[in-house]
Design a protein around this motif. Structure first.
Motif, PDB file in Angstrom:
ATOM      1  N   THR A   1      -1.813  -4.830  15.328  1.00 39.62           N
ATOM      2  CA  THR A   1      -2.600  -6.186  15.662  1.00 39.62           C
ATOM      3  C   THR A   1      -1.709  -7.377  16.065  1.00 39.62           C
ATOM      4  O   THR A   1      -0.567  -7.376  15.906  1.00 39.62           O
TER       5      THR A   1
ATOM      6  N   TYR B   1     -11.000  -5.598  12.417  1.00 38.89           N
ATOM      7  CA  TYR B   1     -11.214  -6.455  13.795  1.00 38.89           C
ATOM      8  C   TYR B   1     -12.372  -7.334  13.496  1.00 38.89           C
ATOM      9  O   TYR B   1     -13.298  -7.177  12.551  1.00 38.89           O
TER      10      TYR B   1
ATOM     11  N   THR C   1      -7.521 -10.629  14.579  1.00 34.46           N
ATOM     12  CA  THR C   1      -7.948  -9.869  13.289  1.00 34.46           C
ATOM     13  C   THR C   1      -9.513  -9.993  13.304  1.00 34.46           C
ATOM     14  O   THR C   1     -10.330  -9.810  14.017  1.00 34.46           O
TER      15      THR C   1
END
Length: 737
Positions: free
Chosen positions: A395, A407, A686
């Motif tokens: 990520t 996420y 994220t």
């Protein structure tokens, strides 16, 4: 002196012109002239090229079990070598038509002269030709019964007899003769009258087929009159008796023979229904293997397909039940726009075992199974995940991507780390908050996969897609939007890509043609199983993710008494809806496509059901119905997966738990400090602060409609307006849709 005898003088005058010596001399001169003329004709008449009809053959297409699916071509003929025809069957034809065949020079002078004289004097057309002459007539000349054609036939027969062997001539004769029932040649006749190949004919059956040549239509037992049946049976006995007389058949064997009544005629399979789609797809595959279109049209091919007759019928039944039975194509113009396509593949062999091209090739010629003008939509997402794992992608804040990776699942969240701005809307603009990759796959969350493809890079994701079997094109740019499957793909393409995932990353190329042979050549089949194109971990991770889609997510309608993995997809403006899935034994891609009468793409909304025609509805129902039928009700087979060990249920770890507390999330997943709630979202790829959200869990096993968690958006983060159309890239999927 007496007077001379006037009568004697008169006789001497007549004899002077008609003496026997002069008559004999004249006869010899005429014979010499005739022979000279014949020699001149012999020199002047060349052996022509074969006429068009003599070389035309049909192509035979068979199911994998050997049963004929279709026969194409204007002439129902398949040429076979004499070595494939039983010797006694060969002798039956000689006994029927020309007992002196092996001894003559190709011409029967008496018979030909008698036939020509009868024709010239108007007494009717007669035979009298040898097998060589009949072969010449069939192969080189027309069927006209004229003295000129007879003369040519005789001359060419002599030349052919001199340059060809008797076996070649006999084979040519048996392969060019007309047997009735639209059958040209011994192979077509054997199949038409007895349902066998020429290699399997008995002597009695061969004698009947040889008898037919005298009057094919009159002697067809199933339609003949009483007189016709008597005549052909007499002819059959005549053939066998001649064989005994020539020493080709023992009297004992002859005595034990019974007349072989042929089967009733069956219409040759046409191109209606799915047949035309399958035949055309097979031809295209052959052409990719180097066979020219002209070669295919010339005929003579025997093509055995990988199509499983039972599974093919199962697929048609599933589409009929789950789609066609619910549509009013004639009375509702909107419902008439719905087109279905499907391809089913064995992942261990690459064999295309079933294919559905549309409502019928004679009604809608474009095959919905092989067309590539519709978007595969979210069925592309597992390929993005596989690429991320295969490339060890991380990520934006450095966390390894796996099923447990968290996420931000909020709708319209701008992607981070891309030069191309992209902020796709989720289905119904739903915000999911922090979710795992597993949960994002179950619910087909667009915002998560848009960010993931940026993390792995669109270029690498595209490279993975091409390695799995998707095709490159102008509609396949290296941009974040392709995470939502905006390129074109066929059901065969998607079945191949998913079959490779099912096969643990070993390349699977869907293959329709099992064998293809011509009397002059054979074609090597496509190498269906190739090398490892992505790692096993990457393929198995995608498989594990998709098992959650079937168990707990948008593909729940595909569930059955088997272990399955799959993914739903609905394209922008609802022009296509997909379900692509697999069990350990079978991979099937099902698509619905909106197409009006002019061939334009149109929406599927309010067609098969009210609202969007999502991939989780009719496509998943077709898939489930077919898979259950094809697996005979179910299967105990299970996936043998090697993944990173992440929990497949999408459960987030409790943010308040200590590091010593056991969780269902992988222990190796790194944790990060919560970012500043007031910071803009472009600083992280994220999630929003976990402290603002309760833990998110996967939906319970659905009953009629699955439920989802819908946490409210975090009050401290508002995605900026970057000018993206809110509808751009909408997936059209949600649990139960």
């Amino acid at each position: 002196m007496g007077r001379p005898d006037k009568s004697k003088a008169k006789k001497r005058g007549i004899r002077r012109f008609f003496s026997w010596k002069k008559l004999l001399g004249t006869f010899f001169v005429c014979c010499l002239l005739a022979m000279g003329a014949l020699y001149v004709v012999y020199l002047l008449v060349p052996v022509p090229s074969a006429n068009a009809e003599a070389t035309m053959q049909s192509n035979i297409y068979k199911y994998s079990n050997g049963k004929i699916l279709a026969r194409t071509g204007e002439i129902n003929r398949e040429i076979v070598g004499l070595e494939k025809i039983p010797e006694k069957v060969q002798k039956a034809f000689v006994a029927a038509e020309n007992k002196s065949f092996y001894r003559d020079n190709g011409v029967d002078i008496k018979g030909t002269t008698r036939a020509a004289w009868s024709t010239l004097t108007g007494k009717g057309k007669q035979g009298g030709s040898t097998i060589t002459q009949q072969y010449v007539k069939n192969y080189y000349l027309s069927q006209d019964q004229t003295a000129t054609r007879k003369l040519k036939e005789m001359v060419i027969a002599i030349k052919v007899d001199r340059k060809s062997t008797k076996s070649e001539i006999l084979a040519g004769y048996m392969n060019t003769s007309y047997y009735g029932r639209s059958s040209y040649g011994i192979q077509a006749a054997a199949r038409s009258y007895y349902g066998v190949d020429a290699t399997q004919l008995t002597t009695a059956q061969g004698a009947y087929l040889a008898s037919l040549l005298q009057a094919p239509n009159q002697y067809d037992w199933t339609s003949a009159s009483t007189t016709g049946r008597k005549l052909v049976e007499d002819r059959w006995n005549y053939v066998l008796d001649n064989m005994v007389g020539e020493g080709w058949l023992s009297p004992a064997e002859r005595a034990g023979m019974k007349f072989p009544v042929p089967q009733k005629p069956k219409p040759a399979p046409g191109m209606e229904g799915q047949t035309g789609y399958i035949v055309e797809a097979a031809n295209q595959e052959l052409m990719r293997q180097g066979v020219s279109e002209e070669d295919i049209k010339a005929g003579g091919w025997t093509i055995t397909l990988n199509i499983d007759e039972k599974k093919q019928k199962d697929l048609v039944k599933a589409v009929d039940k789950q789609l066609e039975a619910k549509l009013d194509r004639k009375g509702d113009k909107k419902q008439a726009t719905v087109q279905a396509g499907a391809t089913s593949v064995d992942p261990k062999t690459g064999a295309v075992v079933a294919m559905y091209g549309g409502i019928g090739a004679t009604e809608h010629w474009t095959s919905n199974a092989t067309r590539r003008d519709y978007q595969p939509a979210s069925t592309f997402k597992p390929i993005v995940l596989a690429s991320a794992v295969d490339n060890h992608a991380v990520t934006q804040d450095g966390r390894q991507i796996g099923l447990g990776t968290v996420y931000d699942g909020n709708s319209r969240r701008p992607v981070v780390g891309s030069d191309i701005p992209f902020a796709p809307e989720n289905e119904d603009d739903d915000d999911y908050g922090p979710v795992t990759v597993q949960k994002a796959t179950n619910s087909s969350i667009n915002s998560v996969y848009a960010q993931m493809i940026v993390d792995v890079s669109p270029a690498k994701a595209k490279k993975t897609a091409l390695a799995l079997g998707l095709k490159d094109g102008k509609d396949f740019p290296e941009s974040p939007a392709i995470s939502l499957g905006t390129m074109g793909a066929s059901t065969m393409d998607m079945a191949g890509a998913y079959a490779t995932l099912d096969n643990h990353g070993e390349k699977v190329t869907p293959t329709l043609v099992k064998t293809a042979s011509h009397r002059d050549r054979t074609v090597d089949p496509v190498k269906a199983i190739g090398e490892q194109v992505i790692s096993r971990e990457a393929a198995d991770t995608a498989t594990q993710a998709m098992t959650g889609v079937v168990r707990n997510g948008s593909g729940f309608r595909a569930a059955g008494d088997y272990e399955a993995a799959g993914k739903t997809g609905t394209s922008e403006n609802n022009r296509s809806a997909w379900f692509v899935g697999y069990t350990p034994e079978l991979v099937t891609a099902v698509g619905l496509f909106g197409e009006d009468a002019k061939g334009n793409q149109v929406t599927l909304t309010d067609t098969i059901n009210q609202g969007r025609a999502n991939g989780g509805r009719t496509p998943a129902e077709i898939w489930g119905d077919y898979t259950e039928r094809a697996l005979n009700g179910g299967s105990d087979a299970s996936f043998d997966l090697e993944t990173d060990g992440a929990a497949p249920d999408g459960t987030l770890p409790d943010p308040t738990a200590t590091t010593d507390a056991p969780t269902e999330e992988p222990t190796e997943e790194p944790t990060t400090a919560s970012p500043d709630p007031t910071a803009p979202p472009t600083s992280t790829a994220t999630t929003p602060p976990q402290s603002t959200r309760p833990p998110v869990t996967s939906p319970p096993e659905p009953t009629e409609e699955p439920t989802t968690d819908e946490p409210s958006p975090p009050p401290s983060i508002e995605p900026p307006d970057i000018g993206i159309d809110p509808g751009q890239g909408s997936d059209g999927n949600r649990p139960g849709q």
